[in-house]
Design a protein around this motif. Structure first.
Motif, mmCIF file in Angstrom:
data_model
loop_
_atom_site.group_PDB
_atom_site.id
_atom_site.type_symbol
_atom_site.label_atom_id
_atom_site.label_comp_id
_atom_site.label_asym_id
_atom_site.label_seq_id
_atom_site.Cartn_x
_atom_site.Cartn_y
_atom_site.Cartn_z
ATOM 1 N N UNK A 142 0.779 -1.086 -0.066
ATOM 2 C CA UNK A 142 0.122 -0.121 0.178
ATOM 3 C C UNK A 142 0.862 1.064 0.054
ATOM 4 N N UNK A 143 0.517 2.187 -0.584
ATOM 5 C CA UNK A 143 1.275 3.530 -0.800
ATOM 6 C C UNK A 143 0.294 4.810 -0.240
ATOM 7 N N UNK A 144 1.242 5.858 0.472
ATOM 8 C CA UNK A 144 0.341 6.742 0.935
ATOM 9 C C UNK A 144 1.271 8.074 0.986
ATOM 10 N N UNK A 145 0.894 9.220 0.373
ATOM 11 C CA UNK A 145 1.919 10.357 0.319
ATOM 12 C C UNK A 145 1.687 11.122 1.390
ATOM 13 N N UNK A 146 2.774 11.568 2.045
ATOM 14 C CA UNK A 146 2.800 12.265 3.407
ATOM 15 C C UNK A 146 3.930 13.406 3.128
ATOM 16 N N UNK A 147 3.579 14.740 3.167
ATOM 17 C CA UNK A 147 4.594 15.849 3.321
ATOM 18 C C UNK A 147 5.480 15.560 1.813
ATOM 19 N N UNK A 148 4.874 15.316 0.656
ATOM 20 C CA UNK A 148 5.116 15.226 -0.686
ATOM 21 C C UNK A 148 6.260 14.145 -0.738
ATOM 22 N N UNK A 149 6.062 13.117 0.330
ATOM 23 C CA UNK A 149 6.974 11.885 0.235
ATOM 24 C C UNK A 149 6.057 10.600 -0.218
ATOM 25 N N UNK A 150 6.648 9.880 -0.709
ATOM 26 C CA UNK A 150 5.751 8.392 -0.961
ATOM 27 C C UNK A 150 6.023 7.459 -0.225
ATOM 28 N N UNK A 151 5.496 7.073 0.983
ATOM 29 C CA UNK A 151 5.698 6.017 1.817
ATOM 30 C C UNK A 151 4.855 4.686 1.390
ATOM 31 N N UNK A 152 5.585 3.724 1.735
ATOM 32 C CA UNK A 152 4.876 2.223 1.410
ATOM 33 C C UNK A 152 4.622 1.585 2.732
ATOM 34 N N UNK A 153 3.645 0.961 2.780
ATOM 35 C CA UNK A 153 3.212 0.194 3.663
ATOM 36 C C UNK A 153 3.076 -1.421 2.897
ATOM 37 N N UNK A 154 3.855 -2.506 3.845
ATOM 38 C CA UNK A 154 3.691 -3.714 3.371
ATOM 39 C C UNK A 154 3.487 -4.759 4.257
ATOM 40 N N UNK A 155 2.370 -5.509 4.162
ATOM 41 C CA UNK A 155 1.926 -6.688 4.810
ATOM 42 C C UNK A 155 2.627 -7.946 4.423
ATOM 43 N N UNK A 156 3.344 -8.518 5.258
ATOM 44 C CA UNK A 156 3.947 -9.797 4.907
ATOM 45 C C UNK A 156 3.521 -10.953 5.666
ATOM 46 N N UNK A 157 2.883 -12.098 5.091
ATOM 47 C CA UNK A 157 2.294 -12.987 6.106
ATOM 48 C C UNK A 157 3.663 -13.743 6.684
ATOM 49 N N UNK A 158 4.756 -13.735 5.984
ATOM 50 C CA UNK A 158 5.762 -14.653 6.338
ATOM 51 C C UNK A 158 6.947 -14.174 5.717
ATOM 52 N N UNK A 159 8.415 -13.748 6.541
ATOM 53 C CA UNK A 159 9.372 -13.638 5.991
ATOM 54 C C UNK A 159 10.556 -14.300 6.642
#
Length: 217
Positions: A142-159
């Motif tokens: 998932x991606x979200x723009x905050x203060x003109x920066x692109x943040x990434x949110x990642x859900x991993x079931x397993x790593x």
């Protein structure tokens, strides 16, 4: 869910996760894909924020295993199936040719260009009609723009942090940077949510050698 804090660089995130698993993890039999059950050390429910990612990462360059790196890089960059994963589609196929129909990365860039403030810039690697014997470890991005920066949110079931997880993070960052460049915005943070963070017994010696060297620098 335990938040391990905010760290600088992917390499530090890798070492942070390994230290946490070694010091707080539980030994258990890990059952993942069909017919697989192996001894691991595991923590269930962790999150971590990674800032200021730069490649090449000196920690990864020092401790990476080239064969592991190449295998996961191919998974993220080459269309097709992966023999070792029950012939499941590669991450590249899931991202750029989802269900043989949709380029999710192209769709995501278009969506963000139309509305930088969207709360629904979300893609998945899970193909429910075909993913049965192997369920992808990196499940939702998932991606979200905050203060003109692109943040990434990642859900991993397993790593698997004893083997290829660090390469997953490198490849995810490359996707983050590619999308940020395409919408002409700065790269932000990578936020990880990992249900099962673990390493297998077969990699125990390697993990302890890496951590002993890293922690005693």
């Amino acid at each position: 869910m335990k938040h391990l804090g905010i760290v600088e660089t992917i390499g530090v995130a890798w070492m942070t996760m390994l230290n946490e698993i070694v010091n707080k993890g539980n030994k258990t039999m890990y059952t993942d894909n069909v017919g697989e059950s192996k001894q691991v050390k595991e923590i269930v429910g962790t999150s971590l924020t990674i800032k200021n990612i730069v490649l090449p990462d000196p920690i990864i360059e020092k401790y990476m295993v080239q064969e592991e790196y190449d295998w996961m890089e191919n998974n993220f960059t080459k269309l097709g199936t992966v023999k070792e994963l029950f012939d499941a589609n590669s991450y590249a196929s899931k991202l750029y040719n989802y269900m043989s129909e949709k380029d999710q990365i192209d769709w995501l860039v278009s969506r963000l260009k139309c509305n930088l403030h969207t709360r629904a810039a979300t893609i998945t690697t899970f193909e429910p009609l075909s993913d049965e014997e192997y369920i992808p470890c990196v499940s939702m991005i998932d991606f979200y723009v905050d203060n003109n920066r692109l943040d990434m949110y990642v859900y991993c079931r397993s790593l698997d942090f004893g083997c290829k997880a660090y390469v997953n993070l490198v490849m995810l960052y490359k996707i983050l940077k590619m999308i940020a460049d395409n919408i002409d915005i700065e790269v932000g943070d990578m936020n990880l949510i990992v249900k099962s963070a673990h390493f297998y017994d077969k990699d125990k010696e390697k993990v302890y050698n890496i951590l002993n060297d890293y922690n005693n620098q």
